[in-house]
Design a protein around this motif. Structure first.
Motif, PDB file in Angstrom:
ATOM      1  N   ALA A  78      53.026  36.247  58.366  1.00  0.00           N
ATOM      2  CA  ALA A  78      53.392  36.942  57.281  1.00  0.00           C
ATOM      3  C   ALA A  78      54.153  36.126  56.202  1.00  0.00           C
ATOM      4  N   ASN A  96      49.569  38.718  54.723  1.00  0.00           N
ATOM      5  CA  ASN A  96      50.751  39.740  53.835  1.00  0.00           C
ATOM      6  C   ASN A  96      50.615  39.446  52.584  1.00  0.00           C
ATOM      7  N   ARG A 124      50.689  51.718  56.709  1.00  0.00           N
ATOM      8  CA  ARG A 124      51.593  49.928  56.180  1.00  0.00           C
ATOM      9  C   ARG A 124      51.236  50.259  54.675  1.00  0.00           C
ATOM     10  N   HIS A 138      60.382  42.212  72.606  1.00  0.00           N
ATOM     11  CA  HIS A 138      58.951  41.087  72.089  1.00  0.00           C
ATOM     12  C   HIS A 138      59.706  39.258  72.092  1.00  0.00           C
ATOM     13  N   LEU A 162      60.831  38.602  68.661  1.00  0.00           N
ATOM     14  CA  LEU A 162      61.942  38.604  68.208  1.00  0.00           C
ATOM     15  C   LEU A 162      63.002  37.418  69.255  1.00  0.00           C
ATOM     16  N   ASP A 175      63.955  33.948  67.870  1.00  0.00           N
ATOM     17  CA  ASP A 175      64.460  33.932  66.527  1.00  0.00           C
ATOM     18  C   ASP A 175      65.495  33.740  67.028  1.00  0.00           C
ATOM     19  N   LYS A 230      62.668  43.214  61.671  1.00  0.00           N
ATOM     20  CA  LYS A 230      63.724  43.270  62.294  1.00  0.00           C
ATOM     21  C   LYS A 230      63.681  41.505  63.104  1.00  0.00           C
ATOM     22  N   ARG A 231      62.967  40.518  62.091  1.00  0.00           N
ATOM     23  CA  ARG A 231      62.521  39.093  62.219  1.00  0.00           C
ATOM     24  C   ARG A 231      64.085  39.113  61.401  1.00  0.00           C
ATOM     25  N   HIS A 271      69.385  45.300  63.740  1.00  0.00           N
ATOM     26  CA  HIS A 271      68.719  46.992  63.874  1.00  0.00           C
ATOM     27  C   HIS A 271      69.041  47.768  64.905  1.00  0.00           C
ATOM     28  N   MET A 291      59.218  46.901  61.149  1.00  0.00           N
ATOM     29  CA  MET A 291      58.115  46.495  62.066  1.00  0.00           C
ATOM     30  C   MET A 291      59.120  44.839  62.295  1.00  0.00           C
ATOM     31  N   ASP A 292      58.347  44.322  62.490  1.00  0.00           N
ATOM     32  CA  ASP A 292      58.454  42.866  62.698  1.00  0.00           C
ATOM     33  C   ASP A 292      59.539  41.809  61.452  1.00  0.00           C
ATOM     34  N   GLN A 293      58.268  42.305  60.253  1.00  0.00           N
ATOM     35  CA  GLN A 293      58.206  41.411  58.688  1.00  0.00           C
ATOM     36  C   GLN A 293      58.384  42.903  57.890  1.00  0.00           C
ATOM     37  N   HIS A 294      58.163  43.521  57.891  1.00  0.00           N
ATOM     38  CA  HIS A 294      58.209  44.898  57.123  1.00  0.00           C
ATOM     39  C   HIS A 294      59.069  46.118  57.956  1.00  0.00           C
ATOM     40  N   PHE A 353      59.916  49.901  56.012  1.00  0.00           N
ATOM     41  CA  PHE A 353      58.864  51.251  55.468  1.00  0.00           C
ATOM     42  C   PHE A 353      59.870  52.311  54.805  1.00  0.00           C
TER      43      PHE A 353
END
Lengths: 329, 329
Positions: free
Chosen positions: A2, A22, A79, A301, A304, A307, B233-234, B238, B269-272, B274
């Motif tokens: 990503a 991405n 998205r 999941h 995360l 990390d 979230k990475r 959050h 989201m994990d990498q985004h 909004f």
């Protein structure tokens, strides 16, 4: 992958063909991609705007490099990604006019579908991807000899693969699925998604098995029915509350698993989990729980949870450590 | 600190007096504490059960060491800790009978108070701590010449400090407050908590200023009113959705801040992320938003953001990097 730093880490570990699903945005990220290309990587990223196409063309032509890009097809309310075929075609023409850019495929992500009938929406989206890719092919807008057509997260890969097969894509394109959660699977969101895959695909004999567990010890048993465990949001992902799987008595050299039947995580703080125990110690099989008992938890999941740790242990069935693995992110 | 590895990291960076405000459970953690004590650390941990007291006494007497412990006073329905004074007194007697253990104080954590009137509950709990500590002192159960009395997270430290002062604790005890969030403060939960501290304490002239920001770039502007930013979230905690603070145009050498008025993160989201933008570009001052714009976000809360990064940059007012700091967890 990503992000550009993720691609760099993969390349450093021997992966030469890199699909960054991405947008490649920003001078620092473009510099990483350029270094990867110069070092011999077969690097791809996605684009969905004229602005980004112009930025990439400027950067890569100044460096004397050509960048392989896939156009992202999104969906209204989704998205990233172009919202319709016209946008895709216009962007493809723009890419075609840029010497530094090579249109190498079409990309999508169906994980943001909406609506009451997601299965139907995912299939419709997959067909749209196929048709748009065929349109680009027809107009000779792909410059790559084997353009990629790629979609799929970890929840709907069977439907995407099904449509790609029905469309006989393999003759024109290289189909690429991108589920990631299979690496260690999951005890929550993606386990549920996997069950749904199996329900849709009765021919599949077995599903994935979750392989990532976080171990922590009981710190305190302050009230009947309550255990406080030394594991919190700093240790494990919390998209869903962790699931107790088994426990062990510290010092038991045979590491015999004891029951956690009826145990339920009710709250996660930074460093602590609150676990509700069933009424009556007898109910727990394997003996009364003790301070110091080691509890294995499933996470939802995995990404995360990765990390949180710089090292993960690969263990055998007896929990003997076979290898210590270093995380990169 | 909350864990033995955290204490070890602090000691390795020069902190010699270590209060682990948590139970020391498990052979591996006890070994870390023993090594710290052998290396000269003034190490304290908390206990709340006979089981743990026995485990610690066995371990530390076998190593020929003495361990300083504080008893934790909890509250019914709370987290760890003895539930009432009788439990505390019984545990103190047990500790007194163990040569390897030194009762060095009383510990509490008021961050788990319940009820409609938390201010009153926190003060009542602080007074209970004072009274229990005075009872232990009266019964000569502290073996330490200057026993610690410690409580307080980042939300109620003013009330805890107030009670400790009213009780003139300083004459008998060493009072220790443990708010942690002041290190870089916060743009969400703890900013709100800080506002409440200032409202309760009109004599305080100024509060803390949040100092931790996460920077990410706009990846896509796929629909009117929607920006997709490369931060998920990475990258950021959050507990609450991140707050857009400012943006910058990439390439602007003077790093002039542009407005993000009306910007609102609606989903992570994990990498985004909004981000909803206000209607009409004009509303944004500082010019139309572009793909590649760099957005600074505030996080809630910091600890869980630190987890995500191995390096943090200390910057001056012009965003010049003054120092690169390595995180330990």
């Amino acid at each position: 992958m990503a992000t550009a730093p993720q691609c760099r880490a993969a390349f450093q570990h021997g992966v030469r063909r890199l699909l960054m699903a991405n947008q490649l945005v920003g001078q620092a990220n473009m510099a990483i991609a350029a270094e990867l290309i110069e070092a011999g990587a077969d690097f791809y990223c996605v684009v969905d705007s004229v602005e980004n196409v112009d930025q990439l063309a400027r950067y890569f032509s100044a460096r004397g490099l050509r960048l392989q890009v896939l156009i992202e097809l999104g969906m209204p309310g989704g998205r990233c990604g172009c919202r319709d075929t016209d946008e895709v075609m216009a962007l493809a023409e723009r890419i075609d006019s840029e010497q530094a850019l090579v249109l190498a495929g079409l990309e999508g992500y169906e994980g943001v579908v909406h609506g009451d009938d997601p299965e139907r929406s995912v299939r419709a989206y997959a067909w749209q991807l196929v048709e748009v890719a065929q349109g680009l092919e027809r107009d000779a807008l792909f410059e790559h000899p084997a353009p990629l057509l790629t979609a799929s997260g970890s929840a709907w890969y069977d439907l995407i693969a099904g449509v790609f097969r029905e469309a006989r894509l393999g003759q024109q394109f290289v189909p690429v699925l991108r589920p990631g959660c299979y690496v260690v699977h999951d005890h929550g969101i993606y386990r549920q998604a996997q069950r749904e895959v199996l329900a849709r695909q009765p021919a599949l004999q077995r599903g994935l098995k979750p392989a990532l567990e976080v171990f922590a010890q009981v710190l305190s048993l302050p009230e009947p029915g309550l255990a406080i465990v030394g594991m919190g949001k700093r240790d494990i992902a919390h998209d869903q509350l962790p699931e107790p799987l088994r426990r062990y008595r510290e010092g038991d050299e045979r590491a015999r698993p004891l029951s956690v039947e009826g145990w339920r995580v009710t709250k996660l703080m930074d460093q602590h989990a609150f676990v509700r125990l069933p009424a009556g110690d007898e109910a727990m099989g394997g003996g009364r729980v003790r301070v110091g008992d080691i509890v294995a938890f499933g996470a939802s999941h995995p990404c995360l949870t990765f990390d949180k740790w710089r090292r993960l242990c690969l263990v055998d069935a007896r929990l003997e450590v076979m290898e210590v693995m270093h995380t990169c992110f």
